[in-house]
Enzyme design. Sequence first.
Site, mmCIF file in Angstrom:
data_model
loop_
_atom_site.group_PDB
_atom_site.id
_atom_site.type_symbol
_atom_site.label_atom_id
_atom_site.label_comp_id
_atom_site.label_asym_id
_atom_site.label_seq_id
_atom_site.Cartn_x
_atom_site.Cartn_y
_atom_site.Cartn_z
ATOM 1 N N CYS A 119 -65.808 4.188 49.562
ATOM 2 C CA CYS A 119 -66.060 4.660 50.931
ATOM 3 C C CYS A 119 -66.467 3.502 51.834
ATOM 4 O O CYS A 119 -67.611 3.035 51.766
ATOM 5 C CB CYS A 119 -67.143 5.751 50.901
ATOM 6 S SG CYS A 119 -67.584 6.380 52.523
ATOM 7 N N CYS A 123 -69.218 4.438 54.363
ATOM 8 C CA CYS A 123 -70.552 4.513 53.743
ATOM 9 C C CYS A 123 -71.109 3.120 53.468
ATOM 10 O O CYS A 123 -72.264 2.834 53.760
ATOM 11 C CB CYS A 123 -70.506 5.260 52.410
ATOM 12 S SG CYS A 123 -69.674 6.840 52.480
ATOM 13 N N ASP A 124 -70.292 2.256 52.870
ATOM 14 C CA ASP A 124 -70.826 1.027 52.272
ATOM 15 C C ASP A 124 -70.363 -0.267 52.935
ATOM 16 O O ASP A 124 -70.877 -1.339 52.595
ATOM 17 C CB ASP A 124 -70.450 0.982 50.779
ATOM 18 C CG ASP A 124 -71.069 2.154 50.019
ATOM 19 O OD1 ASP A 124 -72.161 2.599 50.417
ATOM 20 O OD2 ASP A 124 -70.456 2.632 49.046
HETATM 21 C C1 FAD Z 1 -71.487 6.864 45.659
HETATM 22 C C2 FAD Z 1 -71.312 7.598 46.985
HETATM 23 C C3 FAD Z 1 -71.859 7.062 48.130
HETATM 24 C C4 FAD Z 1 -71.719 7.742 49.335
HETATM 25 N N1 FAD Z 1 -72.330 7.211 50.431
HETATM 26 C C5 FAD Z 1 -72.331 7.904 51.584
HETATM 27 C C6 FAD Z 1 -73.041 7.418 52.713
HETATM 28 O O1 FAD Z 1 -73.642 6.336 52.668
HETATM 29 N N2 FAD Z 1 -73.020 8.174 53.834
HETATM 30 C C7 FAD Z 1 -72.366 9.374 53.914
HETATM 31 O O2 FAD Z 1 -72.452 10.032 54.955
HETATM 32 N N3 FAD Z 1 -71.662 9.838 52.875
HETATM 33 C C8 FAD Z 1 -71.617 9.145 51.710
HETATM 34 N N4 FAD Z 1 -70.904 9.605 50.645
HETATM 35 C C9 FAD Z 1 -70.025 10.776 50.840
HETATM 36 C C10 FAD Z 1 -70.826 12.086 50.790
HETATM 37 O O3 FAD Z 1 -71.553 12.131 49.578
HETATM 38 C C11 FAD Z 1 -69.866 13.282 50.877
HETATM 39 O O4 FAD Z 1 -69.067 13.183 52.038
HETATM 40 C C12 FAD Z 1 -70.645 14.585 50.942
HETATM 41 O O5 FAD Z 1 -71.513 14.699 49.844
HETATM 42 C C13 FAD Z 1 -69.687 15.792 50.955
HETATM 43 O O6 FAD Z 1 -70.440 16.954 50.918
HETATM 44 P P1 FAD Z 1 -69.813 18.341 50.417
HETATM 45 O O7 FAD Z 1 -70.922 19.314 50.505
HETATM 46 O O8 FAD Z 1 -68.547 18.598 51.105
HETATM 47 O O9 FAD Z 1 -69.399 18.100 48.895
HETATM 48 P P2 FAD Z 1 -70.215 17.505 47.579
HETATM 49 O O10 FAD Z 1 -71.314 16.656 48.037
HETATM 50 O O11 FAD Z 1 -69.145 16.958 46.755
HETATM 51 O O12 FAD Z 1 -70.813 18.824 46.976
HETATM 52 C C14 FAD Z 1 -70.016 19.763 46.315
HETATM 53 C C15 FAD Z 1 -70.885 20.532 45.346
HETATM 54 O O13 FAD Z 1 -70.104 21.613 44.805
HETATM 55 C C16 FAD Z 1 -70.391 21.746 43.440
HETATM 56 N N5 FAD Z 1 -69.245 22.376 42.798
HETATM 57 C C17 FAD Z 1 -67.980 21.879 42.702
HETATM 58 N N6 FAD Z 1 -67.197 22.764 42.061
HETATM 59 C C18 FAD Z 1 -67.980 23.844 41.751
HETATM 60 C C19 FAD Z 1 -67.732 25.073 41.078
HETATM 61 N N7 FAD Z 1 -66.532 25.347 40.580
HETATM 62 N N8 FAD Z 1 -68.757 25.948 40.912
HETATM 63 C C20 FAD Z 1 -69.993 25.654 41.399
HETATM 64 N N9 FAD Z 1 -70.281 24.489 42.042
HETATM 65 C C21 FAD Z 1 -69.286 23.596 42.225
HETATM 66 C C22 FAD Z 1 -70.619 20.310 42.961
HETATM 67 O O14 FAD Z 1 -71.416 20.282 41.776
HETATM 68 C C23 FAD Z 1 -71.343 19.678 44.152
HETATM 69 O O15 FAD Z 1 -72.735 19.769 44.045
HETATM 70 C C24 FAD Z 1 -71.002 8.961 49.410
HETATM 71 C C25 FAD Z 1 -70.424 9.485 48.248
HETATM 72 C C26 FAD Z 1 -70.575 8.818 47.047
HETATM 73 C C27 FAD Z 1 -69.974 9.411 45.789
#
Ligand code: FAD
Length: 313
Positions: A134, A137-138
């Site tokens: 990303c 992010c980084d």
């Molecule tokens: C290493 C890293 C660094 C990052 N750094 C940044 C940053 O600095 N700034 C920033 O803004 N963003 C950053 N991001 C991106 C950010 O984490 C994501 O954009 C954000 O978390 C997306 O949120 P979400 O709720 O859509 O999905 P997710 O955070 O992916 O959450 C989805 C959730 O759904 C759950 N899930 C999935 N399938 C199922 C199922 N079948 N049943 C029940 N539960 C399920 C998962 O366990 C998870 O907890 C980073 C990501 C990573 C991996």
Amino acid sequence: MILDCAIIGGGPAGLTAGLYTTRGGLENVTMFEKGMPGGQIMNSSEIENYPGVVGEITGMDLMTPWPEQCQKFGLKHEMVNIVRITKEGDIFTIHKEGGETAQAHSVIIGTGSSPRRAGFAGEDEFFGKGVSTCATCDGFFYKGKEVAVVGGGDTALEEALYLAKICSKVYLIHRRDTFRSAPNTVARIKRTENIELVLNSSPEEVYGDNMGVTGIKVKNKDGEIRDITVPGVFTFVGNDVNNQTLIQEDGSFLCDMNEQGQVIVDISMTTSVAGLYATGDMRIAAPKQVVSAAGDGAVAALQVISYVDELLN
Ligand SMILES: Cc1cc2nc3c(=O)[nH]c(=O)nc-3n(C[C@H](O)[C@H](O)[C@H](O)COP(=O)(O)OP(=O)(O)OC[C@H]3O[C@@H](n4cnc5c(N)ncnc54)[C@H](O)[C@@H]3O)c2cc1C
């Protein structure tokens, strides 16, 4: 009991949807999360672009208070893997692993997406310590420094252009000599002076020390190894959307998707199925950021409140 809303996924999108639905007056809302709430940002050792949060903070520190804030307004949380969501008439059925089900008048799904790994040595070891997927992010952590980008698709090229504005130099490593990207983007890459193309080359190994990455070794098609000294390596080799719960028994999707497997939504996070809203990284055109995922959760929750009110009254 039929839930007012079932939230699938407890990342920033799902948790914010939980906060806004319960605080907005819905009484029976359950968030189904297969692991610890918080989402993929829990794996990040540093986040510095969440508005209002100044200074060094880990993803875990950022996310830890979110579930407690939701519980205060009545959000229920069940730790379970959801295998499928179906709809009959106006009622959704949430199929849990193990065979149990729950029913709901509306569903907000936010199960995220997972960047693919490129598969070279050291990639997993240094993920989050110099290897990133990303640039938004980084990228800033490498301001004024040299970095490498691995990949040749649209995302890799767009991210290389983004990084070229922050970093002193970007090595763009691609296994072919042509790019799978829009001609206009390729032209911008070619005229950006601080992007060096390293073509017909694949990463062999990322190496470093206990402080993080110090370089990457790439092998070209003649078998020659080149050692590039960089503290940051960004890989963009595809993204898998966590859309499995939307797949129906006959293999079709519950709602309309695009060819990348992302859920098609409008600006209110509404899908093609009434009462189903998709949020965060799994939707089309997602910026893949915590702040945007949280925003999607709030938008979807406000829609759900009106939808359920109209459905039941
Ligand atoms: C290493 C890293 C660094 C990052 N750094 C940044 C940053 O600095 N700034 C920033 O803004 N963003 C950053 N991001 C991106 C950010 O984490 C994501 O954009 C954000 O978390 C997306 O949120 P979400 O709720 O859509 O999905 P997710 O955070 O992916 O959450 C989805 C959730 O759904 C759950 N899930 C999935 N399938 C199922 C199922 N079948 N049943 C029940 N539960 C399920 C998962 O366990 C998870 O907890 C980073 C990501 C990573 C991996």
